[in-house]
Structure formats: structure tokens, C-alpha cells
Design an enzyme around this catalytic site. Structure first.
Site, PDB file in Angstrom:
ATOM      1  N   LYS A 105      -6.931  -1.707 -76.645  1.00 16.25           N
ATOM      2  CA  LYS A 105      -7.032  -1.513 -77.935  1.00 16.25           C
ATOM      3  C   LYS A 105      -8.444  -0.866 -78.433  1.00 16.25           C
ATOM      4  O   LYS A 105      -8.600  -0.394 -79.364  1.00 16.25           O
ATOM      5  CB  LYS A 105      -6.920  -2.564 -78.871  1.00 16.25           C
ATOM      6  CG  LYS A 105      -5.557  -3.345 -78.954  1.00 16.25           C
ATOM      7  CD  LYS A 105      -5.409  -4.814 -79.614  1.00 16.25           C
ATOM      8  CE  LYS A 105      -4.134  -5.334 -79.385  1.00 16.25           C
ATOM      9  NZ  LYS A 105      -3.431  -5.288 -78.021  1.00 16.25           N
ATOM     10  N   VAL A 150       2.725 -12.575 -78.468  1.00 20.02           N
ATOM     11  CA  VAL A 150       4.166 -12.555 -78.883  1.00 20.02           C
ATOM     12  C   VAL A 150       5.031 -13.644 -78.273  1.00 20.02           C
ATOM     13  O   VAL A 150       6.206 -13.974 -78.998  1.00 20.02           O
ATOM     14  CB  VAL A 150       4.775 -11.151 -79.099  1.00 20.02           C
ATOM     15  CG1 VAL A 150       4.126 -10.245 -80.110  1.00 20.02           C
ATOM     16  CG2 VAL A 150       4.986 -10.633 -77.782  1.00 20.02           C
TER      17      VAL A 150
END
Length: 618
Positions: A412, A457
Site C-alpha cells: 500500500k 479478510v
């Protein structure tokens, strides 16, 4: 105790019967009078010797319900030694009868007596096992799950034995699967090999299979992934034994069974470390891990402990997680000198105290705020922790002559569109700036999402599935790079070993995976049908979130290293004066409104861009 007494009484009767029949068989059912007298006089010694050896080999303390080959061998050893002693006895003690002749047991009597003793003593105990198991089955009338086992080797044979010995598991083993055609129609412990992997869907349908266990510990990742993909089409619940390298005690048992998970499906290869390089900078050194209670930090501690550091310093501000890590390491690595330090990297004075007292040789910096949407809502905290906190650690490394500093970075940080990614990119810039002016070797290691880490997730999807759904995915097109926690930690340590300073290492993450595909696979592996039993809902991209992540600033700047899974980006020249001035500005802006923080970040990190719709995020 009552059963033990009964067994002793049975054994006495069986010894008498066995010895008597040994004589009958030897003399064609007509025992001469002189041998009959000798037989009577020998009964008590034979019984005494046999019972002594039976007790020595624990034949009266074994639980015969679970008897196996080990118990049978104990019976054979006991009977064999009893007979050996009795042979010696029969030669030492002889009896004179008619015409001054001496009589001893014929050799054939000893042989026949040995055979009969093994059969009768062993047979009694295994009949007892059959009766007890039969009684247990009658007492538990349950509907058993129909089970298919993949693999027809040693692991499967031991697993079948375990399942049959634990009726409370409630499994009816229907058959085995193996790609070796020579095993088809053959049996292991009464269970037939029904076919190969290509036959799994048809076999599951025909035999109404409910659960599948993959029992091939030595299978390679590619084959395992292929087998799991075939099993996914059956809607059966999948379980697996761990890899052979994980079964350190060489045994296969029920406790080692686990659900098939996403890691199995992605099929990441085991990391091969260059231990000699790692030993050079970790063995007998003082190692500090910041954020040691987190997902990556705790795994770094586990891996580092294997290389015998002089002292392992585990620093974290959250005591609960780091306590769990400490207890785990105390159990698994009691030989390692460990010290847990509760502190915040924002506290410059506390850090100086720690570095001054312990004088670490190597620092792994894993402490950071990492949740993209939360940091987008709280940008000041992202700056305080990720930028100012990291600066404090970097400065301490320089001031206290730390040999090597390894920064945990993220994909990121590449062309960031969120404040978390921008702070991590600025950390990379600080690493390169410090390396240019310090004797300490500063490096950063960049990788993507880690399977099963806090906030990832996978735990979220599992929780949603356990609640019956729906499983939420932000966008049907969104994808991410993934690797396992141990793989990430091992490659970070390996990157530190090959670092010379100033590099940004990029880990090979493989191919990107669609999040919706992960969701569907996890639903299937849990024994449900996607979109039927468990719904998938799309919620839209969250603030600062990308559809696609990148790992490189510039692919042309990427070069390989001695490790096939680690690449390095050519160092950029970052001015230390720019870093020092920026830190002062960041320290001031954190007390202003959010918009000032975003604007300053755009100035300091040229690759950082915000989307218009993210400016309105609450």
C-alpha cells in the site's frame, strides 16, 4: 483391579490347559505315566514363571480395548522368556524314576507349549477387546458421517486405526482414494480403495459422502491444490493432515486434523532459508522486535527464536497479545533468553531508556497502525504512530550503534491512495535517508496482504460464515496479493541477512487473487454453497481503498537477489534535511484538522494521491 484378577485366573487356567495339550499332542494323546507325574510337579513353577513375566511386560495393566501390535508383541516376549526360563528349569531340576533314568520335557513340548500359550493368552485378550468395542458400539447409536479418505499410504492406515478406535468421532469410513492404479480394489484395515482423484466427484455422489479427509502429508503443494479444487465441486466438508514437516513426532492422530483452509488452496511453497546467512546476524545477538504482539511481529519472534539469539526483546504497547507470545515462546523455546517490554514507539524518552539499557544489535520494526479505513478516519494517529514513532526508532538505532534495522513495509506504500499507505511510504523514505548518514544498515521489506493476520479478510469471512452470512466483499473486481504469516516473517528475516543498507526489498507475492474468489472458496471449504446457503454482498470500496494493489515503484528498477523470492528496488537518494524538517511539520500538523494532514502528506509523499470521493469520507 477386578479385571486384572480375572485375567490372572484366566491365565493360570490357560497355562495348565496349554501345557497339558502340548503333552497330548507330543505323545499322540497318550501321555506316559512318568511324564504325567513330571507334568504335575512342573505346573506350579511354570505358572509362577509365566505370571512373573506377564506382569513384567504389563499384561495386567494394559487397556485391552485399545490393544494393538505392541500388546501382541508384549505377549510374545513374555511367553518366549517364560519358556526359555522353563527350559533351563527342566534341565536343572530332573526327576529319577524307573531304572535310574532321568526325565525332562521333550523339545517339541516346549515348542508346542509356546505356540499354544501365544494363541490362548493373546486370543483371550483380543477377544476381550472385540467384546468391549462391540459393547461400546451398542451403547452409542448415532448417525455416522460418511467419510472418504484421500490417500492409501501409511498416514491413511494410521488415521483409519485412530478413527476406528474413537467411536465418538462418529465417522463411517466409506472408502479410500489413491492415484496408484495398483491399489484400486485393494483394502487397508477393511477399507477399499475406490479409485483415483478423477473419480472423487462420482464416488462422493454415489456413496453420499459428507466429509473428506486429505491424508497425504508428503504431497507437493501443486498436487494438493489440484485435489482440493476437485473436492470443492462435491460440497463435502474438507479436512486435512498438516504437511509432513509439521508432524515432528512422526505420528498421525486425530488431534492433527484441521479444516482445509485458504492457505492450502493458494498452495504457497515452503520457504527455503539460507540459515548460514541468518545465523551470522541473529545467533548470539540481541534482537529487538517492535510490535512483537502483532501478527507479523509475533511470527518474527517465533522464527528468530529458532536461531538462538543472545536475547530476544519483544516490545509492544498492548500487553495481552504480547503476554500470549511470551507464554508460547516460554513453552516452545525455554532455552531462549526473552524479555517483554511494554512501551510505545511514540515515547521517545522511553525508547532511549530501552536502547541505552539493552543495546540491541538488530531491530525488526513491525509496530504500526495498518487498517486503511480506520486510519483514513484518524489520520493524526497514523502520522503519530507510523511516521513519528518510526522516526524515534530510527534515531535510536543510529544513536546507540545498532548494526541492522529492518522496516516492515507494505504494498500500500506504492503509489498510495490512502493515508496509511502514504505514512508507510514516508517510512521507506526515512529508512533510505538514515542509511545514507548512519553506520547502521537500514532496509525496508515490502509485501502484500498476509493470510489470517489481524484485520485481514479471512478471519472476517470465517466469522460471517459462522453466523450464516452474508459474506461482504467491497467490489467484485477487487484483488490482492497474499502470502502466509510464516512465509512473510521468514522472508523478512532472510532479506535482513542479504541487506547492505538502503534497499527496499520486494517479496514475491505470486499472482493477485480476487477477493470474491477467496470468499467463494472459503464458503465451499466450510461445507456450504456460495450464493445459495451463504450469500455474498457487495458493499462498495471503502475510503482510501484501491481495486488493485502494486508492489513496485518502478519495475525497471527491480533486480533479483540470491533468494528467488526476494527482489530489491534500487535505492533512492533522500535528503536527511528534508526528513528532519518534515518531522517537525508532522509534529505540528497532527493537532490541526484532518484536511491539513492530507495536504501536508501530498507535499511530502509525491506519489500519494487522494480520490475526490475520499475527501468526503466521514
Amino acid at each position: 483391579m477386578q479385571k486384572d484378577k480375572k485375567l490372572i485366573i484366566y491365565d493360570i487356567a490357560l497355562i495348565i490347559v496349554s501345557l497339558y495339550f502340548a503333552f497330548l499332542l507330543r505323545f499322540d494323546f497318550s501321555i506316559p505315566p512318568e511324564y504325567m507325574e513330571f507334568l504335575k510337579l512342573s505346573l506350579i513353577p511354570v505358572i509362577g514363571i509365566t505370571l512373573i513375566f506377564n506382569r513384567f511386560f504389563k499384561l495386567y495393566s494394559s487397556i485391552w480395548k485399545y490393544a494393538s501390535i505392541e500388546e501382541l508383541m508384549s505377549i510374545i516376549y513374555s511367553v518366549s522368556l517364560s519358556n526359555a526360563v522353563f527350559v533351563v528349569y527342566s534341565y536343572i531340576v530332573s526327576f529319577r524314576f524307573l531304572e535310574n533314568r532321568y526325565y525332562r520335557f521333550p523339545y517339541t513340548v516346549h515348542i508346542i507349549f509356546w505356540i499354544l500359550s501365544v494363541v490362548t493368552l493373546g486370543g483371550t485378550r483380543f477377544l476381550l477387546r472385540m467384546f468391549e468395542q462391540s459393547a461400546g458400539e451398542k451403547g452409542v447409536k448415532k448417525k455416522c458421517k460418511r467419510l472418504l479418505i484421500i490417500g492409501a499410504g501409511d498416514a491413511s492406515a494410521m488415521l483409519i486405526k485412530e478413527i476406528k478406535g474413537h467411536k465418538n468421532l462418529n465417522y463411517d469410513i466409506v472408502g479410500l482414494i489413491d492415484d496408484d492404479s495398483s491399489k484400486k480394489k485393494k483394502f487397508i484395515s477393511g477399507i477399499e480403495v475406490l479409485g483415483g482423484r478423477a473419480d472423487i466427484p462420482e464416488i462422493c455422489k454415489r456413496h453420499r459422502i459428507e466429509d473428506i479427509i486429505i491424508a497425504i502429508p508428503s504431497v507437493d503443494m501443486h498436487s494438493k491444490r489440484e485435489i482440493i479444487n476437485i473436492c470443492k465441486s462435491t460440497a463435502c466438508k474438507l479436512k486435512t493432515l498438516p504437511g509432513i514437516y509439521e508432524i515432528v513426532d512422526g505420528k498421525v492422530n486425530i488431534s492433527k486434523l484441521r479444516d482445509v483452509n485458504i492457505e492450502d488452496l493458494l498452495g504457497r511453497e515452503e520457504v527455503k532459508l539460507n540459515n548460514s546467512n541468518i545465523n551470522k546476524y541473529i545467533k548470539d545477538k540481541i534482537i529487538l522486535v517492535t510490535g512483537g504482539g502483532g501478527s507479523i511481529g509475533s511470527e518474527l519472534c517465533r522464527q528468530i527464536a529458532r536461531f538462538y539469539p543472545k536475547q530476544l526483546l519483544i516490545l509492544d504497547i498492548y500487553e495481552n497479545n504480547v503476554y500470549d507470545v511470551q507464554m508460547e515462546l516460554n513453552y516452545n523455546h525455554p532455552e531462549v533468553n526473552k524479555k517483554v517490554i511494554i512501551a510505545s514507539i511514540r515515547d521517545d524518552d522511553r525508547l532511549n531508556e530501552i536502547f541505552s539499557h539493552y543495546k540491541p544489535d538488530v531491530v525488526f520494526h513491525a509496530a504500526a497502525h495498518k487498517h486503511v479505513p480506520l486510519m483514513e478516519m484518524n489520520p493524526a494517529e497514523a502520522v503519530k504512530n507510523n511516521i513519528i514513532g518510526t522516526y524515534n526508532v530510527l534515531k535510536c538505532c543510529n544513536d546507540y550503534n545498532v548494526k541492522k534495522f529492518v522496516q516492515i513495509s507494505t504494498d500500500k506504500a506504492v503509489n498510495p491512495t490512502n493515508i496509511m499507505g502514504a505514512t508507510k511510504r514516508f517510512c521507506e523514505m526515512m529508512v533510505q535517508a538514515f542509511d545514507a548518514v548512519s553506520k547502521t544498515e537500514y532496509v525496508a521489506v515490502r509485501f502484500g496482504n498476509v493470510l489470517g493476520s489481524n484485520g485481514s479478510v479471512i478471519p472476517l469471512f470465517k466469522k460471517q460464515i459462522s453466523h450464516g452470512g452474508p459474506v461482504t466483499v467491497t467490489d467484485p473486481k477487487i484483488n490482492r496479493f497474499f502470502m502466509t504469516i510464516p512465509e512473510a516473517a521468514q522472508l523478512v528475516i532472510q532479506a535482513g541477512a542479504i541487506a547492505h543498507g538502503g534497499e527496499i526489498f520486494v517479496l514475491d507475492m505470486g499472482k493477485p487473487v480476487k477477493i470474491v474468489d477467496l470468499a467463494r472458496d472459503l464458503i465451499t471449504l466450510s461445507g456450504y454453497r456460495p450464493d445459495e446457503d451463504i450469500k455474498i454482498e457487495y458493499t462498495g470500496l471503502r475510503p482510501g481503498e484501491k481495486l488493485y494493489e502494486e508492489l513496485l515503484m518502478n519495475e525497471l528498477a527491480l533486480t533479483s537477489t540470491e533468494h528467488k523470492k526476494i527482489f530489491v528496488e534500487k535505492p533512492n537518494k533522500i535528503d536527511m534535511k528534508f526528513i528532519e524538517e518534515s518531522i517537525l511539520e508532522f509534529k505540528e500538523v497532527v493537532y490541526e484538522d484532518r484536511e491539513h494532514i492530507f495536504k501536508l502528506m501530498e507535499e511530502k509523499v509525491p506519489t500519494y494521491t487522494r480520490k475526490n470521493n475520499e475527501r468526503e469520507s466521514a
